[in-house]
Design a protein around this motif. Structure first.
Motif, PDB file in Angstrom:
ATOM      1  N   ARG A  66       0.832  -1.192   0.061  1.00 14.58           N
ATOM      2  CA  ARG A  66      -0.142  -0.013   0.078  1.00 14.58           C
ATOM      3  C   ARG A  66       0.723   1.416   0.187  1.00 14.58           C
ATOM      4  NH1 ARG A  66      -3.345  -2.731   4.711  1.00 14.58           N
ATOM      5  NH2 ARG A  66      -5.053  -3.829   3.242  1.00 14.58           N
ATOM      6  N   GLU A  67       1.910   1.106   0.893  1.00 19.84           N
ATOM      7  CA  GLU A  67       2.904   2.392   0.988  1.00 19.84           C
ATOM      8  C   GLU A  67       3.418   2.759  -0.410  1.00 19.84           C
ATOM      9  OE1 GLU A  67       4.798   5.860   2.055  1.00 19.84           O
ATOM     10  OE2 GLU A  67       3.189   4.557   2.915  1.00 19.84           O
ATOM     11  N   GLU A  68       4.075   1.525  -1.108  1.00 20.15           N
ATOM     12  CA  GLU A  68       4.350   1.705  -2.484  1.00 20.15           C
ATOM     13  C   GLU A  68       3.522   2.425  -3.489  1.00 20.15           C
ATOM     14  OE1 GLU A  68       5.595  -1.546  -5.889  1.00 20.15           O
ATOM     15  OE2 GLU A  68       6.830  -1.268  -4.475  1.00 20.15           O
ATOM     16  N   GLY A  69       2.238   1.811  -3.227  1.00 17.53           N
ATOM     17  CA  GLY A  69       1.163   2.346  -4.237  1.00 17.53           C
ATOM     18  C   GLY A  69       0.843   4.142  -3.878  1.00 17.53           C
ATOM     19  N   ARG A  70       0.952   4.382  -2.518  1.00 17.58           N
ATOM     20  CA  ARG A  70       0.892   5.939  -2.305  1.00 17.58           C
ATOM     21  C   ARG A  70       2.137   6.680  -2.794  1.00 17.58           C
ATOM     22  NH1 ARG A  70      -1.309   3.593   2.707  1.00 17.58           N
ATOM     23  NH2 ARG A  70       0.552   3.340   3.623  1.00 17.58           N
ATOM     24  N   GLU A  71       3.197   5.858  -2.566  1.00 17.11           N
ATOM     25  CA  GLU A  71       4.418   6.857  -3.341  1.00 17.11           C
ATOM     26  C   GLU A  71       4.183   7.011  -4.821  1.00 17.11           C
ATOM     27  OE1 GLU A  71       7.023   8.304  -1.917  1.00 17.11           O
ATOM     28  OE2 GLU A  71       6.279   7.770   0.233  1.00 17.11           O
TER      29      GLU A  71
END
Length: 283
Positions: A197-202
């Motif tokens: 999810r964090e990669e997606g947010r980045e």
């Protein structure tokens, strides 16, 4: 499960006399018949095998694999973790981790003999998953007293498994799926689902600088989950047709993507993912 044998003296049989598919183990040259597993035994052992085999540090795991620590002994744990076998035939030595599911008809005398033989041959950990009575796992290690782990506790095998396994994951499909998903994400380079999810947010933030912060964040999150789905399927050796990969990337329904991500740990045909949602969600 097996039939106890009188083992006051070595029996006449050797492991090389048995062939793949024979329903026997050997203990000091004595044959032990291994009956077919009932539905609970078979289903639960497959659940546990999926969690154990997916651990990032496991190079090889097998179900009912035959191990021969010496010529007159052949043992086949329900689930085993070992170094990748070299060549054909029975695997020399014993597994690093052996898991036995003990249910109706379990020969307790033979089970204890089997545990002693595996520990004596060098197995580091043996887990006996009890299918009768309260849900529990007996943990055996050489030179240590047996201990019992119950629901709410976790099992560890340092040097063999990277991640702890909740006791319930050896019994329940949902708990096993959660643990296997964590393991497969780590094999794909993600610490956990939050990292995806964090990669997606980045990625969303990068795109947001150019096309609008909110739209970019949503796009990036979806792309991150879509990439994780395809990575998990590839890690499991499943080939995704280009048109299916394109449809996964085109999906903008994040709840649907998350369902597909969870399902990617257990499907055998990538196309089966789409049975979980309508195509009208895919633009």
């Amino acid at each position: 499960m097996g039939e106890s044998a009188v083992r006051s003296a070595p029996g006449p049989f050797q492991a090389n006399q048995l062939k793949d598919g024979d329903r026997y183990e050997l203990s000091s040259g004595h044959p032990i018949y291994c009956a077919p597993a009932g539905p609970e035994h078979a289903g639960r052992s497959l659940t546990g095998a999926a969690v154990i085999a997916s651990d990032p540090d496991v190079e090889w795991a097998g179900v009912d694999a035959g191990f021969a620590p010496e010529p007159g002994t052949l043992r086949a744990p329900d689930v085993a973790v070992a170094a990748p076998p070299d060549g054909r035939g029975w695997i020399p030595g014993v597994p690093l981790l052996a898991v036995e599911y003990a249910g109706v008809g379990q020969d307790e005398s033979d089970l204890q003999t089997k545990i002693a033989e595996l520990l004596g041959g060098g197995s580091r950990y043996i887990w006996v998953v009890r299918l009768l009575g309260p849900r529990r796992v007996e943990v055996y290690r050489s030179g240590e007293p047996m201990r019992v782990a119950t629901i709410g506790e976790s099992l560890t095998a340092p040097g063999v498994l990277r991640n702890p396994i909740p006791v319930e994951a050896l019994f329940e499909r949902a708990a096993a799926d959660r643990a296997a998903l964590r393991n497969l994400l780590q094999r794909a380079g993600y610490a956990d689902l939050d990292a995806v999810r964090e990669e997606g947010r980045e990625e969303g933030r990068e795109e947001g600088r150019e096309e609008g912060r909110e739209e970019g964040r949503e796009e990036g999150r979806g792309e991150g989950i879509a990439d994780a789905i395809l990575t998990l399927l590839a890690e499991r050796g499943l080939t995704v047709a280009p048109d299916l990969a394109a449809r996964i990337h085109a999906c903008r329904d994040h709840d649907q993507l998350k369902r597909w991500l969870r399902a990617a740990t257990r499907v055998t045909d990538p196309a089966a993912l789409f049975a979980m949602g309508d195509f009208h969600q895919v633009r």
